[in-house]
Design a protein around this motif. Structure first.
Motif, PDB file in Angstrom:
ATOM      1  N   ASP A 190      10.826  -0.801 -18.308  1.00 25.90           N
ATOM      2  CA  ASP A 190      10.489  -0.344 -16.653  1.00 25.90           C
ATOM      3  C   ASP A 190       9.096  -0.659 -16.260  1.00 25.90           C
ATOM      4  OD1 ASP A 190       9.047   0.956 -18.673  1.00 25.90           O
ATOM      5  OD2 ASP A 190       9.275   2.921 -17.791  1.00 25.90           O
ATOM      6  N   TYR A 191       9.063  -1.896 -16.479  1.00 30.46           N
ATOM      7  CA  TYR A 191       7.820  -2.547 -15.841  1.00 30.46           C
ATOM      8  C   TYR A 191       7.475  -2.370 -14.377  1.00 30.46           C
ATOM      9  CZ  TYR A 191       6.044  -4.699 -20.298  1.00 30.46           C
ATOM     10  OH  TYR A 191       5.772  -4.860 -21.641  1.00 30.46           O
ATOM     11  N   GLU A 192       6.310  -2.205 -13.992  1.00 30.33           N
ATOM     12  CA  GLU A 192       5.937  -2.104 -12.583  1.00 30.33           C
ATOM     13  C   GLU A 192       4.923  -3.639 -12.521  1.00 30.33           C
ATOM     14  OE1 GLU A 192       5.903   2.422 -11.341  1.00 30.33           O
ATOM     15  OE2 GLU A 192       4.115   1.500 -11.636  1.00 30.33           O
ATOM     16  N   LEU A 193       4.727  -3.962 -11.269  1.00 29.34           N
ATOM     17  CA  LEU A 193       3.497  -5.051 -11.401  1.00 29.34           C
ATOM     18  C   LEU A 193       2.395  -4.477 -10.736  1.00 29.34           C
ATOM     19  CD1 LEU A 193       2.928  -8.072 -11.461  1.00 29.34           C
ATOM     20  CD2 LEU A 193       4.019  -8.273  -8.955  1.00 29.34           C
ATOM     21  N   LEU A 194       1.409  -4.813 -11.441  1.00 26.40           N
ATOM     22  CA  LEU A 194      -0.022  -4.611 -10.928  1.00 26.40           C
ATOM     23  C   LEU A 194      -0.886  -5.702 -10.473  1.00 26.40           C
ATOM     24  CD1 LEU A 194      -2.512  -1.920 -12.444  1.00 26.40           C
ATOM     25  CD2 LEU A 194      -3.475  -3.792 -11.727  1.00 26.40           C
ATOM     26  N   THR A 195      -1.275  -5.624  -9.390  1.00 26.81           N
ATOM     27  CA  THR A 195      -2.166  -7.082  -9.037  1.00 26.81           C
ATOM     28  C   THR A 195      -3.482  -6.462  -8.146  1.00 26.81           C
ATOM     29  OG1 THR A 195      -1.142  -7.195  -6.902  1.00 26.81           O
ATOM     30  CG2 THR A 195      -0.333  -8.639  -8.615  1.00 26.81           C
ATOM     31  N   ARG A 208      -0.377  -1.443  -7.167  1.00 25.20           N
ATOM     32  CA  ARG A 208       0.986  -1.258  -8.088  1.00 25.20           C
ATOM     33  C   ARG A 208       2.258  -1.212  -7.637  1.00 25.20           C
ATOM     34  NH1 ARG A 208       0.070   2.614 -13.638  1.00 25.20           N
ATOM     35  NH2 ARG A 208       1.984   2.726 -14.293  1.00 25.20           N
ATOM     36  N   ARG A 209       3.367  -1.803  -8.095  1.00 26.75           N
ATOM     37  CA  ARG A 209       4.408  -1.678  -7.246  1.00 26.75           C
ATOM     38  C   ARG A 209       5.522  -2.075  -8.200  1.00 26.75           C
ATOM     39  NH1 ARG A 209       1.554  -6.022  -5.636  1.00 26.75           N
ATOM     40  NH2 ARG A 209       2.561  -8.288  -5.377  1.00 26.75           N
ATOM     41  N   VAL A 236       3.323  -3.268 -16.000  1.00 28.73           N
ATOM     42  CA  VAL A 236       2.800  -1.827 -16.341  1.00 28.73           C
ATOM     43  C   VAL A 236       4.095  -1.158 -16.794  1.00 28.73           C
ATOM     44  CG1 VAL A 236       1.217   0.067 -15.908  1.00 28.73           C
ATOM     45  CG2 VAL A 236       0.439  -2.158 -15.299  1.00 28.73           C
ATOM     46  N   SER A 237       4.246  -0.623 -17.789  1.00 29.01           N
ATOM     47  CA  SER A 237       5.535   0.400 -17.958  1.00 29.01           C
ATOM     48  C   SER A 237       5.205   1.310 -17.058  1.00 29.01           C
ATOM     49  CB  SER A 237       5.611   0.600 -19.268  1.00 29.01           C
ATOM     50  OG  SER A 237       4.606   1.727 -19.837  1.00 29.01           O
TER      51      SER A 237
END
Ligand code: GLA
Length: 735
Positions: A190-195, A208-209, A236-237
């Motif tokens: 269930d990863y999200e993306l953090l940049t 974070r999205r 990021v889970s």
């Protein structure tokens, strides 16, 4: 740490203290399949994870459906044009114009320590007992291309580094169109993306999205890592917090164009990649020539974002930053930029130095405007001779006088740039990066020197070195105030034009490498219009980087939170400036400005002869505070407790000494919340069994005596204070 090779299953296993990374050689051809990257495990055979049927699977096992198998294979080195339709890690064009490549395993070595990269590339380093390196030798025999891929694990941090160089072993030319430094295939969680995104004066905001299907990327082709996007991404889970959940962060030891991407496929696989941006890039490899791709870093954390952060900090502090200052307190400086801008002269600077000395400041830094006829930002970059109208008697006189007052002296330069209104440009107009027949695009009325040309690099080095040789200059702020456009170099033939951005960064690295060699004790602070080149590549040369031109204490909370997510506090340039703040017009207490700057290198950026007396009177105590806490801030473990960015009311972070005998918590109540009495702050990271004394600076609040367990679980109570922008330091010491 450990690296093993299990011959029976042809599996490599790389272990950091808390993580494992496994891949496997498959089929007669030697495909390299990615098996696992996650929390540390002891098993060496997880080949069932590569099964598409009863056997561990190699794409060649079924020629009839090879393409469809290629497209779902968990690949350590995804090829191009041969059935894997996802993003490749490498693309090469041969002399006939074909673009097809697949690297296959040919051999390996396991080495103690970590070999250096080629050509003086910035990279992490480690002694023989501190790290192990796997060198994998790969080949595309049709092209005659070999690749040496290096993986390093360290004893003291959960980071893994990845680097690759390529060699053309054929008798024909090969054109590298893309060469990633890292590519990791994962099963979807269930990863999200953090940049980290930003702009001038608001660098590295955390974003974070969710990850949707297709490709999501951040990148730069501005010639530097940039304000706008940052060579970092994390998966990021969904439920991950600072202290729990799975996080995979990747970063890039490179200061130029980059592409950081995650791709979610039809089968819910994820492919994470980091490398030089393939747009505006190609590199011609003649027979026998080599190409070095920069180093990338990954950290997996099963203990949330906080452990990822601390792993990056340890890696960069122990294995990347080389400066003799890395383990030292930096001199408290006062910089005249926001004090005077271009309007200063020797006497003005000396008056600042005299006042600064009285309050315990240790170094004066003279910023932009001391050379050529530069009275604004329209001219003179390239003419690094002192303006005697402003500085009668020259640089040596000024520096000697500052030294006599008892302060060190530092200087600002912008060596990579050239103003059209400069003697250098009049003599060498072709030294600016430009496309022939086009009027070069100006930014801040300046152009960029073509550092892909060795004669330009040599000239720039002599200009900088001559300034530094001319007086007792102990610090250099190396600035870069515009990004690259008009990509053309008169020094490169048509087929090599695609190498310009890569060679430009190599030119910068060569310059800084030569500089720190000739001036080993120089304190080098990199800068780029604030923090547009805040990346690990620059940290290899200088131990600190100017974080942002925005010195407002409240804006800095977010900028420093995003920066400290990856980079150690010891690397963040942070100053107390005057109010109303020059970027946002906000008025904050001098005390809060000091507390926020304490998280970084600490210094002042104001006219100390003009600030209110009550502010000036607070400086000696701030200086004392810096001396008291800097060792802890520089060397300790960083914990993010609360984020103003998320809660909109308050910010809180902590630094814990490695031996857990001491901690400092910075709490900023940004906005007073109506009808709120206070809040509980849980303070992690201390020894749960041990008793600690908790004291609060400048607050009528009683000392506490609590165990580390109580601090982490029950927490401490902070009353809501009257007014906005109020800050408190909470000092915790073992009893
Ligand atoms: C950049 C820097 C500033 C200052 C100016 C001088 O913007 O980030 O700190 O040095 O250049 O022109």
């Amino acid at each position: 740490m450990n690296i093993t090779y299990d011959e029976s299953t042809r599996t490599f296993k790389l272990d950091t203290p808390k993580t494992s990374y496994l891949f496997q050689i498959l089929g007669e051809e030697g495909f390299v399949g990615h098996v696992y990257y996650g929390a540390r495990i002891e098993d060496t055979d997880l080949s069932y994870l590569l099964c598409v049927g009863p056997e561990p699977f190699a794409p060649s096992h079924t020629d009839r459906e090879r393409a469809s198998y290629m497209d779902k294979f968990l690949s350590e080195f995804p090829g191009h044009g041969l059935g894997d339709y996802r993003e490749s890690c490498l693309n090469v064009r041969d002399e006939d114009g074909h673009e097809a490549v697949q690297l296959l395993y040919r051999g390996h070595r396991i080495l103690k320590g970590k070999p250096a990269l080629k050509n003086g590339f910035p990279a992490t380093f480690a002694g023989e007992e501190e790290a192990l390196t796997l060198e994998l030798i790969l080949e595309d025999s049709v092209l005659g291309l070999t690749c040496h891929a290096f993986y390093t694990v360290f004893a003291d941090t959960d980071a893994i580094t990845f680097s690759r160089y390529f060699k053309n072993e054929s008798d024909r030319k090969l054109i590298i169109k893309k060469a990633d430094s890292l590519s990791i295939d994962l099963w979807q969680e269930d990863y999200e993306l953090l940049t980290l995104h930003g702009s001038w004066a608001r660098e590295r905001s955390i974003d974070r999205r969710p990850i949707g299907y297709g490709k999501t990327s951040v990148g730069s082709f501005r010639g530097e890592s940039s304000h706008q996007e940052h060579p970092f991404l994390a998966l990021v889970s969904g439920k991950a917090t600072q202290e729990t959940g799975n996080v995979l962060g990747v970063n890039f030891i490179w200061s130029g164009n980059f592409l950081a991407q995650v791709e979610k496929t039809q089968f819910d696989l994820l492919r994470v990649q980091m490398g030089i941006h393939p747009d505006q890039f190609s590199y011609v490899l003649a027979p026998g020539e080599e190409f070095q791709a920069p180093e990338a870093v990954s950290v997996f954390s099963a203990e949330g974002l906080g452990h990822m952060t601390r792993s990056f900090h340890d890696l960069y502090r122990n294995h990347l930053i080389r400066s003799p200052y890395k383990n030292k307190k930096r001199p408290i400086l006062i910089n005249n930029w926001e004090a005077t801008y271009f309007d200063f002269h020797t006497e003005k600077l000396l008056s600042i130095a005299r006042e600064a000395k009285k309050v315990g400041i240790e170094m004066l830094v003279m910023d932009d405007g001391w050379f050529g006829h530069r009275n604004d930002d329209n001219s003179s970059l390239g003419d690094w001779t002192v303006n005697e109208e402003k500085l009668p008697g020259g640089l040596k006189y000024l520096v000697d006088e500052v030294n006599k007052i008892g302060l060190k002296f530092g200087i600002w330069m912008e060596p990579e740039m050239i103003s059209p209104d400069s003697d250098l440009y009049r003599a060498h107009p072709d030294w600016a990066i430009q496309v022939p027949d086009r009027i070069p695009t100006r930014s801040r009325n300046q152009l960029v020197l073509d550092l892909s040309r060795q004669e330009v690099v040599d000239h720039v080095f002599e200009m900088v070195a001559n300034v530094l040789r001319s007086a007792n200059i102990e610090y250099l702020k190396w600035d870069m105030n515009r990004q690259l456009t008009d990509l053309g170099s008169i020094g490169l033939s048509s087929e090599h034009q695609g190498e310009l951005c890569y060679r430009y960064v190599m030119g910068v690295y060569q310059l800084q490498g030569r500089l720190v060699k000739e001036f080993p004790n120089l304190l080098l602070e990199n800068c780029s219009g604030g923090g547009a080149r805040f990346d690990p590549g620059m940290l290899y040369f200088g131990p600190q980087i100017w974080t942002s031109d925005d010195t407002d204490a409240i804006e800095r909370l977010g900028i420093q939170e995003g920066t400290a997510l990856v980079y150690p506090l010891s690397s963040m340039g942070a100053h107390v400036s005057d109010c109303p703040n020059h970027t946002v017009g906000r008025i904050t207490p001098f005390r809060t400005r000091g507390h926020v700057a304490l998280a970084g290198t600490f210094g002042y950026e104001l006219d100390i002869t003009k600030i209110p007396e009550e502010d000036r009177a607070m400086i000696p105590a701030q200086v004392e505070m810096y001396h008291k806490y800097n060792d802890l801030m520089r060397c300790g473990d960083y914990y993010r407790i609360a984020s103003f960015r998320e809660n909109h009311y308050y910010d809180c972070y902590e630094v814990v000494a490695k031996d857990k005998t001491e901690a400092l918590v910075t709490y900023v109540q940004v906005l007073r919340r109506p009808n709120q009495h206070g809040r509980v702050l849980r303070i992690p990271g201390l020894d749960p069994e041990r008793k600690y004394l908790v004291t609060f600076d400048d607050m009528e609040k009683k000392d506490l005596h609590l165990t580390g367990g109580a601090l982490a679980n029950a927490g401490i109570w902070m009353e809501e204070q009257w007014g906005d922008y109020r800050s408190v330091l909470i000092h915790i010491t073992a009893e």
